[in-house]
Design an enzyme around this catalytic site. Structure first.
Site, PDB file in Angstrom:
ATOM      1  N   GLY A   1       0.828  -1.204   0.000  1.00  7.82           N
ATOM      2  CA  GLY A   1       0.000   0.000   0.000  1.00  7.82           C
ATOM      3  C   GLY A   1       0.853   1.241   0.000  1.00  7.82           C
TER       4      GLY A   1
ATOM      5  CB  THR B   1       5.923   2.771  -0.273  1.00  8.92           C
ATOM      6  OG1 THR B   1       5.856   3.979  -1.034  1.00  8.92           O
ATOM      7  CG2 THR B   1       5.353   1.639  -1.107  1.00  8.92           C
ATOM      8  CB  VAL B   2       3.163  -0.573   3.613  1.00  6.99           C
ATOM      9  CG1 VAL B   2       3.321  -1.853   4.439  1.00  6.99           C
ATOM     10  CG2 VAL B   2       2.885   0.612   4.535  1.00  6.99           C
TER      11      VAL B   2
ATOM     12  CE  LYS C   1       4.085   4.800   7.230  1.00  3.31           C
ATOM     13  NZ  LYS C   1       3.039   5.240   8.147  1.00  3.31           N
TER      14      LYS C   1
ATOM     15  N   GLY D   1       0.506   5.618   0.915  1.00  3.95           N
ATOM     16  CA  GLY D   1      -0.319   6.748   1.319  1.00  3.95           C
ATOM     17  C   GLY D   1       0.592   7.875   1.693  1.00  3.95           C
ATOM     18  N   GLY D   2       0.157   9.089   1.402  1.00  7.31           N
ATOM     19  CA  GLY D   2       1.038  10.206   1.666  1.00  7.31           C
ATOM     20  C   GLY D   2       2.330   9.940   0.930  1.00  7.31           C
ATOM     21  CG  MET D   3       5.290  12.194   0.925  1.00  8.24           C
ATOM     22  SD  MET D   3       6.132  13.465   1.805  1.00  8.24           S
ATOM     23  CE  MET D   3       7.770  13.319   1.140  1.00  8.24           C
TER      24      MET D   3
ATOM     25  CG  ASP E   1      -6.205   8.708   8.931  1.00 10.04           C
ATOM     26  OD1 ASP E   1      -7.322   9.161   8.564  1.00 10.04           O
ATOM     27  OD2 ASP E   1      -5.306   8.397   8.126  1.00 10.04           O
TER      28      ASP E   1
HETATM   29  C1  PIT Z   1       0.817  -4.937   7.182  1.00 11.28           C
HETATM   30  C2  PIT Z   1       0.139  -5.048   5.997  1.00 11.28           C
HETATM   31  C3  PIT Z   1      -0.333  -3.922   5.424  1.00 11.28           C
HETATM   32  C4  PIT Z   1      -0.159  -2.687   5.998  1.00 11.28           C
HETATM   33  C5  PIT Z   1       0.509  -2.580   7.187  1.00 11.28           C
HETATM   34  C6  PIT Z   1       1.008  -3.731   7.786  1.00 11.28           C
HETATM   35  C7  PIT Z   1       0.704  -1.290   7.776  1.00 11.28           C
HETATM   36  C8  PIT Z   1       0.791  -1.154   9.052  1.00 11.28           C
HETATM   37  C9  PIT Z   1       1.104   0.075   9.744  1.00 11.28           C
HETATM   38  C10 PIT Z   1       1.372   1.268   9.096  1.00 11.28           C
HETATM   39  C11 PIT Z   1       1.684   2.368   9.838  1.00 11.28           C
HETATM   40  C12 PIT Z   1       1.713   2.297  11.224  1.00 11.28           C
HETATM   41  C13 PIT Z   1       1.420   1.116  11.847  1.00 11.28           C
HETATM   42  C14 PIT Z   1       1.119   0.013  11.110  1.00 11.28           C
HETATM   43  O1  PIT Z   1       2.006   3.414  11.926  1.00 11.28           O
HETATM   44  O2  PIT Z   1      -1.006  -4.027   4.268  1.00 11.28           O
HETATM   45  O3  PIT Z   1       1.293  -6.047   7.760  1.00 11.28           O
HETATM   46  O4  PIT Z   1       1.948   3.546   9.278  1.00 11.28           O
END
Ligand code: PIT
Length: 435
Positions: free
Chosen positions: A17, A23-24, A39, A19-21, A133
């Site tokens: 995914g 990437t995960v 992330k 969002g913003g800047m 959020d």
């Molecule tokens: C995953 C799978 C996925 C997204 C995430 C984790 C994201 C988690 C996340 C992102 C953040 C945060 C805490 C958790 O502060 O599709 O295993 O920005």
């Protein structure tokens, strides 16, 4: 050095995914030989670094089965060639946003989402934090490896979470969060407390049950609709559920139940909901707790939106939005219901002020008073208000660039649903893992 391997340990694979800047990515921890989610943030300013440090330390403090766990973090120092990144538990499954594109959840799954996220919020709020959020894109379903077991619901993305009472990193008076799920106090630029998360969860629960996003559209549309009317709760829902959702989405934060109360009530009231399905023919009715205030054409024009359509067909009695008796027993008395009515009067004016800030271009930050002005007269619109903007996430503060982008559902809904259902198309990206 292979840029796909961070610190010779985390091998990045496909994107989960964005969002913003940030990437995960799905990734592999080469040392522990396991899959994780990473992330990755682009290099940023000192303020970005501070924000990310807060996100990491907040996450590190939290541990709960319904919260995505943080395993590791690298906070880049000056001159560091490795970017800042967070290593998290891999949640391999869908998020609620994409799930809802296929229609509402069966009622027992909606209850599970509400109860699980409320339980996660208990831990978050007890740690003195507010998520700020909460939305379907940040609610993930972890597929269970146990055959027949239900997926585990997990709350993700603390990218804009906030320590209650701490110094703000955003510009004073600005609003952050995703427009369609913002609490009224966030819209007003006030200090969102734990009750702001309860409000957002109320909207998520309503959407999970009906399949209809309550405040769709651009930030302008979403915020204008919020100003004009309370969430419409289906009259066919059992009274206690209407009461619970009505209480969660009360305009006055002090009237909302706590996370513990929501978790307890959702589980306790679950049997009442068995067999309930949204009725497409049902008129969704507005709150009788507070008057509905359609936007006048003049107000609407001022903020670049459309005037609200006229009145509903049926109106629920005020009692049906009251906190269910059992919940009332649990709930400390935190205010007077009637207070919301008066507060509502300043709503449209205040929201136009807030919108001015929300829509301001990054180079020209505007501030909004953090408490609603009781000014009765309509203010001139800020010159920067745009009729429509591409990102639907409220991103007012130039100092916090990594706000998640809201992806509105692109849903050819299989079942006709009550309510407006006029959400715009959204991107194909999975909506989670944004920051
Ligand atoms: C995953 C799978 C996925 C997204 C995430 C984790 C994201 C988690 C996340 C992102 C953040 C945060 C805490 C958790 O502060 O599709 O295993 O920005």
């Amino acid at each position: 050095m292979d840029e796909r391997v961070l610190l010779e340990r985390y091998e990045l694979h496909d994107r989960l995914g964005r969002g913003g800047m940030a990437t995960v990515f799905r990734a592999r921890d080469l040392r522990l030989d396991r899959e994780v989610a990473v992330k990755v943030f682009p290099s940023g300013t000192a303020v970005d670094d501070a924000r990310r440090r807060i996100e990491a330390t907040m996450l590190a403090r939290l541990s709960h089965p319904h919260l995505v766990a943080l395993h590791d973090a690298h906070l880049a120092a000056d001159g560091d060639s490795t970017p800042t990144f967070l290593v998290m538990e891999l949640v391999d499954g869908e998020d609620l946003r994409s799930r809802l594109e296929r229609g509402p959840l069966p009622e027992e799954e909606a209850v599970e989402v509400a109860a699980a996220i409320a339980e996660a919020l208990v831990v978050v709020h007890e740690a003195g934090m507010v998520h700020r959020d909460l939305k379907p894109g940040n609610i993930l379903f972890a597929d269970s490896s146990v055959p027949g077991a239900r997926p585990v619901v997990k709350l993700a993305d603390f990218g804009i979470a906030h320590l209650v009472g701490s110094e703000r990193i955003t510009t004073i008076g600005t609003v952050i969060g995703t427009a369609g799920y913002l609490s009224p106090e966030q819209v007003f630029g006030g200090e969102p407390g734990p009750a702001a998360d309860i409000y957002s969860l109320g909207l998520v629960l309503l959407e999970a049950l009906t399949g209809v996003r309550e405040y769709p559209g651009s930030p302008v549309e979403a915020v204008a609709a919020r100003a004009a009317r309370d969430p419409r709760i289906p009259a066919s829902l059992p009274e206690d559920w209407r009461g619970l959702i009505g209480a969660m989405t009360a305009r006055e934060p002090g009237l909302r139940p706590t996370a513990v109360e929501v978790a307890v009530m959702a589980r306790e009231l679950a049997p009442q909901l068995v067999g309930w399905v949204p009725d497409p023919a049902e008129a969704i009715v507005p709150s009788a707790l507070q008057p509905t205030m359609p936007l006048s054409a003049a107000d609407a024009a001022m903020i670049g939106g459309e005037a609200e359509q006229a009145a509903p067909t049926r109106v629920l009695p005020a009692a049906s939005r009251r906190v269910p008796p059992r919940l009332r027993k649990l709930t400390r008395r935190r205010g007077v219901v009637a207070g919301g009515v008066a507060a509502g009067a300043a709503l449209v004016v205040v929201s136009t002020l807030a919108l001015g800030s929300m829509m301001a271009p990054a180079e020209e930050p505007q501030t909004v008073p953090t408490t609603p002005r009781p000014t009765p007269s309509v203010q001139a619109p800020p010159a920067t208000v745009a009729p429509a903007v591409t990102p639907t996430t409220v991103q007012p503060a130039p100092t916090v660039p990594e706000q998640p982008a809201q992806q509105a559902p692109a849903k050819p809904d299989p079942k006709p649903k009550p309510g407006p259902g006029k959400g715009p198309g959204g991107g194909p990206d999975k909506g989670h893992g944004k920051g």
